[in-house]
Scaffold this active site. Structure first.
Site, PDB file in Angstrom:
ATOM      1  CG  ASP A 293      45.103  47.122  27.414  1.00 42.31           C
ATOM      2  OD1 ASP A 293      45.383  48.328  27.267  1.00 42.31           O
ATOM      3  OD2 ASP A 293      44.234  46.539  26.736  1.00 42.31           O
TER       4      ASP A 293
ATOM      5  CG  HIS B 101      40.056  47.393  27.716  1.00 42.39           C
ATOM      6  ND1 HIS B 101      39.177  46.833  28.612  1.00 42.39           N
ATOM      7  CD2 HIS B 101      40.185  46.491  26.707  1.00 42.39           C
ATOM      8  CE1 HIS B 101      38.784  45.640  28.170  1.00 42.39           C
ATOM      9  NE2 HIS B 101      39.390  45.417  27.005  1.00 42.39           N
ATOM     10  CB  VAL B 102      44.246  50.757  23.748  1.00 45.86           C
ATOM     11  CG1 VAL B 102      43.319  51.892  24.136  1.00 45.86           C
ATOM     12  CG2 VAL B 102      45.572  50.856  24.504  1.00 45.86           C
ATOM     13  CB  ALA B 103      45.772  45.031  24.348  1.00 49.79           C
ATOM     14  CD1 TRP B 104      40.640  46.436  23.263  1.00 52.84           C
ATOM     15  CD2 TRP B 104      39.485  46.465  21.363  1.00 52.84           C
ATOM     16  NE1 TRP B 104      39.762  47.487  23.344  1.00 52.84           N
ATOM     17  CE2 TRP B 104      39.030  47.524  22.179  1.00 52.84           C
ATOM     18  CE3 TRP B 104      38.895  46.286  20.106  1.00 52.84           C
ATOM     19  CZ2 TRP B 104      38.027  48.400  21.794  1.00 52.84           C
ATOM     20  CZ3 TRP B 104      37.888  47.161  19.710  1.00 52.84           C
ATOM     21  CH2 TRP B 104      37.459  48.198  20.559  1.00 52.84           C
TER      22      TRP B 104
ATOM     23  CB  THR C 172      46.394  42.104  27.302  1.00 54.57           C
ATOM     24  OG1 THR C 172      46.667  40.737  26.971  1.00 54.57           O
ATOM     25  CG2 THR C 172      47.698  42.881  27.412  1.00 54.57           C
ATOM     26  CB  ALA C 173      42.757  38.536  29.801  1.00 59.67           C
ATOM     27  NE  ARG C 174      36.469  40.845  29.593  1.00 61.88           N
ATOM     28  CZ  ARG C 174      36.784  41.081  28.327  1.00 61.88           C
ATOM     29  NH1 ARG C 174      38.008  41.515  28.034  1.00 61.88           N
ATOM     30  NH2 ARG C 174      35.927  40.874  27.359  1.00 61.88           N
TER      31      ARG C 174
ATOM     32  CB  THR D   1      36.310  37.851  22.542  1.00 62.40           C
ATOM     33  OG1 THR D   1      36.879  38.097  21.250  1.00 62.40           O
ATOM     34  CG2 THR D   1      36.366  36.367  22.833  1.00 62.40           C
TER      35      THR D   1
ATOM     36  CD  GLU E  36      38.530  47.778  31.613  1.00 64.97           C
ATOM     37  OE1 GLU E  36      39.669  47.329  31.704  1.00 64.97           O
ATOM     38  OE2 GLU E  36      37.745  47.462  30.681  1.00 64.97           O
TER      39      GLU E  36
END
Length: 316
Positions: A257, A283-286, A231-233, A73, A262
């Site tokens: 997250d 960074h695995v929430a998505w 959990t965004a940026r 996104t 990164e």
């Protein structure tokens, strides 16, 4: 027209990616270093990327490029103004993580509110085994029902997070911020949300206006019993300020997250935190299996729609 499609970061998606249903040639690379971008995209008409940066300087060396399909996104690594001026279409992925990200938010929230890490640590140290009664009361456990969730970002994921919060019996406040999208959502001044939220969850894009949106001044306005969830940026939060806030007890804990850079190859202050009131995931929430397959399907649909002259999900 025959298109040449180049996928620069195939390993960024753990899903099946079908070939587009139009005449084309295709290349893919597991990952791509900065100095490999131009050589690999030199003959591409369609580039598929995730985090690879595409600046105006880079785009100037790619005159054949007509479309950039982002496998996410967020698209903050792309010079959108340069794409517009060069007639390059940019399409992103939307509404694919409406279950997985909110679920991850509440995995973090529940672990922190119920002090799961602290209790696990005590069991590992033998505290329960030495107890004179059947349970331990060494750490507070707080219910979600009746508490307030503040949300910055009223898009699809923010709304889905709010729905789960309401299911837990929570009161929800959407904060007024500079990147607000949905005018129909009732917004509350940010300072009020900071002051009233028991849990603050971030779901807004990273823009120049939202970078370091949460700094030490904002953290000081929060309840000492509050949690901060991101959990965004990573760039939405001043990470050094968060460490200070946790050290000084300005907030009760945080679940992240995402980091500003990164992967964090050169270190990060949040990597050094070893405390039960802070959780960091990579960074695995998505990244549920279902969400990634939905993303992969939409990715190719975006490209096919653009080739067919009926573009969708454009950001240019």
């Amino acid at each position: 027209m025959s298109h040449h499609v180049v996928f620069l970061e195939r390993d960024s998606i753990k899903a099946q990616v079908r070939q587009p249903g139009f005449e084309h040639t295709y290349e893919e690379y597991a990952h791509t270093a900065y100095d490999q971008i131009v050589p690999r995209l030199r003959n591409a008409t369609v580039a598929i990327i995730n985090k690879v940066p595409l600046s105006d300087e880079t785009l100037a060396e790619l005159p054949r490029l007509k479309m950039i399909a982002v496998t996410a996104t967020g698209y903050d690594g792309i010079d959108i103004a340069a794409c517009r001026s060069r007639g390059i279409a940019v399409a992103n992925i939307r509404n694919y993580a409406i279950h997985t990200v909110p679920e991850h938010v509440f995995a973090l929230v529940l672990a922190l509110r119920r002090n799961l890490l602290a209790y696990r640590q005590e069991i590992e140290q033998g505290a329960w085994q030495k107890s004179e009664q059947f349970c331990l009361f060494t750490h507070p456990i707080a219910e979600l029902s009746g508490s307030t969730m503040g949300i910055i970002g009223e898009g699809t994921i923010g709304q889905a997070t709010a729905a789960i919060a309401r299911g837990f019996g929570m009161h929800v406040l959407f904060a007024y911020h500079s990147s607000r999208k949905k005018k129909e959502v009732v917004l509350t001044p940010l300072d009020q949300v900071l002051a009233e939220a028991d849990i603050l969850s971030l779901h807004c894009p990273l823009t120049p206006a939202t970078r370091d949106l949460i700094g030490i001044n904002e953290l000081r306005k929060m309840k000492r019993s509050a949690l901060l969830i991101n959990t965004a940026r990573g760039g939405l939060v001043d990470e050094a300020a968060l460490v200070q806030a946790l050290d000084e007890g300005l907030i009760a804990g945080a679940g992240f997250d995402v980091l500003t850079v990164e992967p964090p190859k050169d270190g990060n202050p949040l990597l050094d935190l070893r405390r039960p009131n802070f959780i960091l995931t990579p960074h695995v929430a998505w990244a549920s299996d279902e969400a990634m397959q939905s993303l992969a399907n939409q990715l190719i649909e975006n490209i096919e729609a653009w080739v067919a002259g009926k573009p969708q999900n454009l950001v240019t």
